[in-house]
Design a protein around this motif. Structure first.
Motif, short mmCIF file in Angstrom:
data_model
loop_
_atom_site.label_atom_id
_atom_site.label_comp_id
_atom_site.label_asym_id
_atom_site.label_seq_id
_atom_site.Cartn_x
_atom_site.Cartn_y
_atom_site.Cartn_z
N MET A 1 0.58 -1.41 -0.26
CA MET A 1 -0.24 -0.05 -0.21
C MET A 1 1.10 1.19 -0.40
SD MET A 1 -3.66 0.45 0.36
CE MET A 1 -4.31 -0.52 0.10
N PRO A 2 0.89 2.23 -1.22
CA PRO A 2 2.02 3.57 -0.75
C PRO A 2 1.03 4.26 0.15
CG PRO A 2 -0.57 3.76 -2.28
CD PRO A 2 -0.14 2.41 -2.14
N LEU A 3 1.95 5.42 0.72
CA LEU A 3 1.27 6.14 2.03
C LEU A 3 1.33 7.58 1.33
CD1 LEU A 3 1.08 6.02 4.66
CD2 LEU A 3 3.41 6.26 5.34
N VAL A 4 0.85 8.02 1.78
CA VAL A 4 -0.21 9.47 1.15
C VAL A 4 0.18 10.49 2.47
CG1 VAL A 4 -1.59 11.20 0.32
CG2 VAL A 4 -0.92 8.21 -0.58
N GLY A 5 0.99 11.35 2.21
CA GLY A 5 0.62 12.49 3.58
C GLY A 5 -0.38 13.75 3.01
N GLY A 6 -1.14 14.11 4.30
CA GLY A 6 -2.07 15.52 4.16
C GLY A 6 -1.01 16.40 5.00
N LEU A 7 -0.31 17.39 4.77
CA LEU A 7 0.44 18.22 5.76
C LEU A 7 -0.38 19.62 5.30
CD1 LEU A 7 3.13 18.29 7.05
CD2 LEU A 7 3.91 19.05 5.07
N ASP A 8 -0.92 20.14 6.97
CA ASP A 8 -1.64 21.17 6.61
C ASP A 8 -0.97 22.34 7.54
OD1 ASP A 8 -3.16 23.31 7.05
OD2 ASP A 8 -5.04 21.71 7.79
N VAL A 9 -0.18 23.60 6.61
CA VAL A 9 0.67 24.37 7.33
C VAL A 9 -0.37 25.83 7.82
CG1 VAL A 9 2.91 25.51 7.26
CG2 VAL A 9 2.21 23.27 5.94
N GLY A 10 -0.79 25.51 8.83
CA GLY A 10 -0.96 26.79 9.57
C GLY A 10 -0.21 27.67 10.10
N ALA A 31 4.16 22.90 16.76
CA ALA A 31 4.06 24.07 16.55
C ALA A 31 4.33 24.90 15.45
CB ALA A 31 4.11 25.00 17.24
N THR A 32 4.25 25.76 14.59
CA THR A 32 4.75 26.31 13.18
C THR A 32 5.60 26.91 13.90
OG1 THR A 32 2.13 26.85 11.84
CG2 THR A 32 4.34 27.50 10.95
N LEU A 37 9.36 25.63 7.85
CA LEU A 37 10.15 24.82 7.00
C LEU A 37 10.86 23.00 7.77
CD1 LEU A 37 9.64 23.37 4.28
CD2 LEU A 37 11.17 24.94 3.40
N ARG A 38 11.43 23.64 8.44
CA ARG A 38 12.32 22.45 9.52
C ARG A 38 11.37 22.12 10.26
NH1 ARG A 38 16.11 25.38 13.99
NH2 ARG A 38 14.44 24.71 15.34
N LEU A 43 8.63 17.08 11.41
CA LEU A 43 7.29 16.07 11.73
C LEU A 43 6.98 15.12 10.84
CD1 LEU A 43 5.24 16.83 12.80
CD2 LEU A 43 3.74 17.91 11.55
N LEU A 44 8.40 15.31 9.30
CA LEU A 44 8.25 13.41 8.56
C LEU A 44 9.51 13.34 8.88
CD1 LEU A 44 6.87 16.05 5.57
CD2 LEU A 44 5.83 13.83 6.31
#
Ligand code: SF4
Ligand code: SF4
Lengths: 254, 425
Positions: A1-10, A31-32, A37-38, A43-44
């Motif tokens: 199964m492929p792995l998909v990431g959803g990233l919400d940069v608020g 926290a932002t 970016l760092r 997170l990833l």
């Protein structure tokens, strides 16, 4: 199964939802800060993604940062629509009150957006408003809603502006009014603002309430009363955007 | 002409040279980013690039030469001022642009802060001595359209030679009489200013000149019905902007030549974006040079703009003056009728605009409408609500945007526009 990431940069926090096409395998949040970016990289860390879909205010930053071989961006409006449809398929309206913005979205079945509204440049009536006023009350943000619920009389705060609302609150305190009542009034002013925005998109129920402010019990209670309809609140309301981004990534395929 | 000669001319016009240099530098950078970076542009746009690069140079030189030969320069802010009469008096008619945030601090000493950016800009440009067009004018014509402009002209009159035309707010027979008397007064003002008599012959020629210009722009708009879109909305807006200050005859010839090229492109089914790209109509307040913020955002968000329902757009070009008239009187009547067709939001009621927007959506095969109002512009903000209702009857989605000339909301606008484009895709 492929792995998909959803990233919400608020503007205040970054959320990550990992999805394998069938289900959510992990959710993370940070926290932002001044270096989003760092923070996103951290997170990833250790995750091997096949595809990344970024959304939120900082989506453009992530787009060309080499976080994953396949990166796509979608707006937070689309992401919240998809997230809401996945978490509460019957939802016809989405309200998101996040760190620095508020949005109201009218949805058709399947998460298609019919209409949306967003607050303009200023952060009045958002999470930032509550955060600032909680500091004025010297109460931890997480407890501010429960604190306000102890109020008996809902005082009127006229200003939607964070700075002026603070002035009003301080002058009410100086007049000896019960701080709980003042806090209740401040929560009510957020609700007033968001119901006006919901009305502009048509307010069809059920309403899904997303974003960090959906964790605040006082806003939830006042909003449900003002709308006269129970709210659908996901277990982690701040994850809806990241969830929607992940859903989008699964749909478009790897 | 060299830059030194330009410099001398600007000094003679009493511009604030360092501030003006700064303005030109920003304008040049902006133009490079928004215009010259486009791919697949039409060859004919070189003319527009040239005209814009010389907007404060050669065009101003032409105005100075015209003045030296005894011609007068008339500056305007609204499409209600009949250009035909200006030309018939052998004067030069220029639209003063007011699309940049300059001199706002100075302007706010004359007008309230919550005044639309367009008004603040024309006052700011004057007070900060930045606009060679304003400085070249022998007469500036204001009009009683919105309240903001009406009151702003009172303050502006202390700084430029100004006359205000009374534009009615309704279109009844009595309003037409009033408007006709104002058109006649404008004719007289021009005759006094220039010392030239406006004859039937001269007016007829002027009507033909302006009609030819409007026809060329109508032709451009009609070509934009094609999918793929043969020209970007940014370029089309620029053309409509330049229409307000370029020499009308030269401009018309260039636009017709450009339209020939566009026609070829349409024939070959070529365009600036692939067929099927979401097509949007912009509708609302005028976008004056260099207010390209929203079109740039829209066309960077995966959509293409196919029409401008605005005064710097179709509101200026939709209607022609009848060329049937033989006598001067009949020509004046023809002018009065043509100008009263303008569907500006200052009128009440203004059902024409609702119908016109609807028709444009249909003709241009637009997938949606972006309504644009300047912050604090009451007439257009009110009509945004009405237009959204009208369009929803046809199932046409609309996004309503209220903004100004500042760049602080660009990220916010991008998100809203991108979300709108995602929604209609
Ligand atoms: S919007 Fe109305 S007031 Fe403004 S230029 Fe157009 S016609 Fe004149
Ligand atoms: S944009 Fe609106 S407020 Fe500004 S001058 Fe035009 S009509 Fe008046």
């Amino acid at each position: 199964m492929p792995l998909v990431g959803g990233l919400d940069v608020g503007s205040r926090s970054i959320e990550l939802v990992l999805h394998d096409g069938d289900r959510v395998v992990d959710q993370r949040k940070t926290a932002t800060t001044f270096d989003p970016l760092r923070q996103a990289r951290a997170l990833l860390a250790g995750v091997r993604l096949d595809r990344l879909v970024a959304t939120g205010y900082g989506r453009g930053l992530v787009e060309n940062a080499g976080l994953c071989a396949a990166v796509e961006t979608i707006t937070e409006i689309k992401a919240y629509g998809l997230g809401a449809a996945a978490l509460c398929p019957e939802a016809r309206t989405v309200l998101d009150v996040g760190g620095q913005d508020t949005k109201a979205i009218a949805l058709a079945a399947g998460g298609k957006i019919l209409k949306f509204e967003m607050n303009d440049r200023c952060a009045a009536g958002t999470g930032k408003f509550l955060e600032h006023l909680a500091t004025v009350f010297q109460i931890p943000l997480a407890e501010f809603g429960a604190y306000a619920l102890e109020g008996k009389e809902q005082l009127t705060i006229n200003s939607m502006c964070t700075v002026f609302a603070e002035t009003e609150a301080v002058s009410l305190m100086a007049r000896g009014r019960d701080p709980h009542d003042i806090a209740l009034g401040l929560h009510a002013s957020i609700v007033k603002r968001t119901t006006a925005m919901l009305a502009r998109v048509g307010l069809a129920s059920p309403v899904l309430f997303a974003g960090g402010v959906a964790n605040n019990p006082c806003v939830v209670r006042l909003l449900a009363a003002a709308l006269g309809t129970p709210l659908c609140i996901p277990e982690q309301p701040e994850m809806v955007g990241a969830h929607g981004a992940a859903v989008h990534g699964c749909r478009t395929g790897v | 002409m060299t830059t030194n000669a330009h410099q001398a001319m600007w000094e003679q016009l009493n511009l604030d040279i360092p501030a003006h240099d700064g303005l030109l530098a920003v304008l040049g950078k902006f133009y490079g980013d928004i215009y010259l970076s486009q791919s697949g542009r039409l060859k004919g746009m070189e003319y527009l690039d040239f005209v814009l690069s010389e907007v404060h140079g050669l065009r101003i030189k032409e105005l100075q030469d015209a003045k030296a030969s005894g011609r007068k320069i008339v500056g305007t802010f609204c499409v209600f001022v009949p250009e035909e009469l200006t030309l018939a008096a052998d004067a030069v008619h220029v639209g003063l642009c007011s699309g940049a945030e300059a001199g706002f601090a100075e302007a706010e000493q004359l007008v309230p802060r919550n005044t639309c950016a367009l008004i603040k800009s024309f006052i700011g440009f004057k007070l900060a001595r930045l606009c060679p067009f304003t400085e070249s004018c022998d007469l500036v014509i204001g009009e009683t359209t919105c309240d903001g402009k009406k009151k702003a002209y009172e303050a502006f009159a202390e700084h430029v030679p100004l006359e205000v035309l009374e534009v009615p707010q309704r279109k009844t027979a009595a309003d037409r009489l009033l408007w006709k008397s104002e058109v006649l007064r404008y004719k007289q003002l021009l005759e006094e200013l220039t010392g030239n008599q406006i004859t039937a012959e001269k007016l007829q020629a002027a009507i033909q000149t302006v009609n030819a210009k409007r026809r060329a722009l109508q032709r451009l708009n009609a070509l934009r019905q094609a999918d793929p879109a043969p020209i970007s909305g940014r370029d089309a807006l620029l053309i409509n902007q330049v229409a307000f200050y370029d020499d009308p005859i030269r401009f018309t010839a260039s636009i017709n030549a450009l339209c020939d090229q566009i026609g070829e492109r349409v024939g070959k089914k070529e365009g600036v974006a692939p067929a099927g790209t979401p097509r949007l109509l912009l509708s609302g307040c005028p976008m004056a040079v260099p207010n390209w913020k929203l079109p740039y955002i829209v066309e960077s968000s995966g959509a293409v703009i196919v029409g401008e329902e605005s005064c710097i757009g179709s509101r200026n070009t939709r209607d022609l003056v009848s060329e049937e008239a033989a006598t001067l009187d009949e020509m004046i009547d023809a002018l009065v009728d043509r100008y009263l067709k303008i569907d500006c939001a200052c009128f009440t009621p203004n059902q024409e605009r609702q119908d016109n927007v609807r028709a444009m959506v249909k003709d241009l095969q637009a997938d949606g409408v972006i309504h644009y109002s300047l912050l604090f512009c009451q007439p257009y903000e009110y009509e945004a609500i009405k237009i959204e209702k009208t369009l929803s009857q046809d199932g046409t989605p609309m996004l309503s945007i209220a903004t100004d000339y500042s760049m602080e909301d660009v990220e916010q606008l991008k998100t809203r526009v991108e979300a709108f484009v995602e929604m209609i895709k």
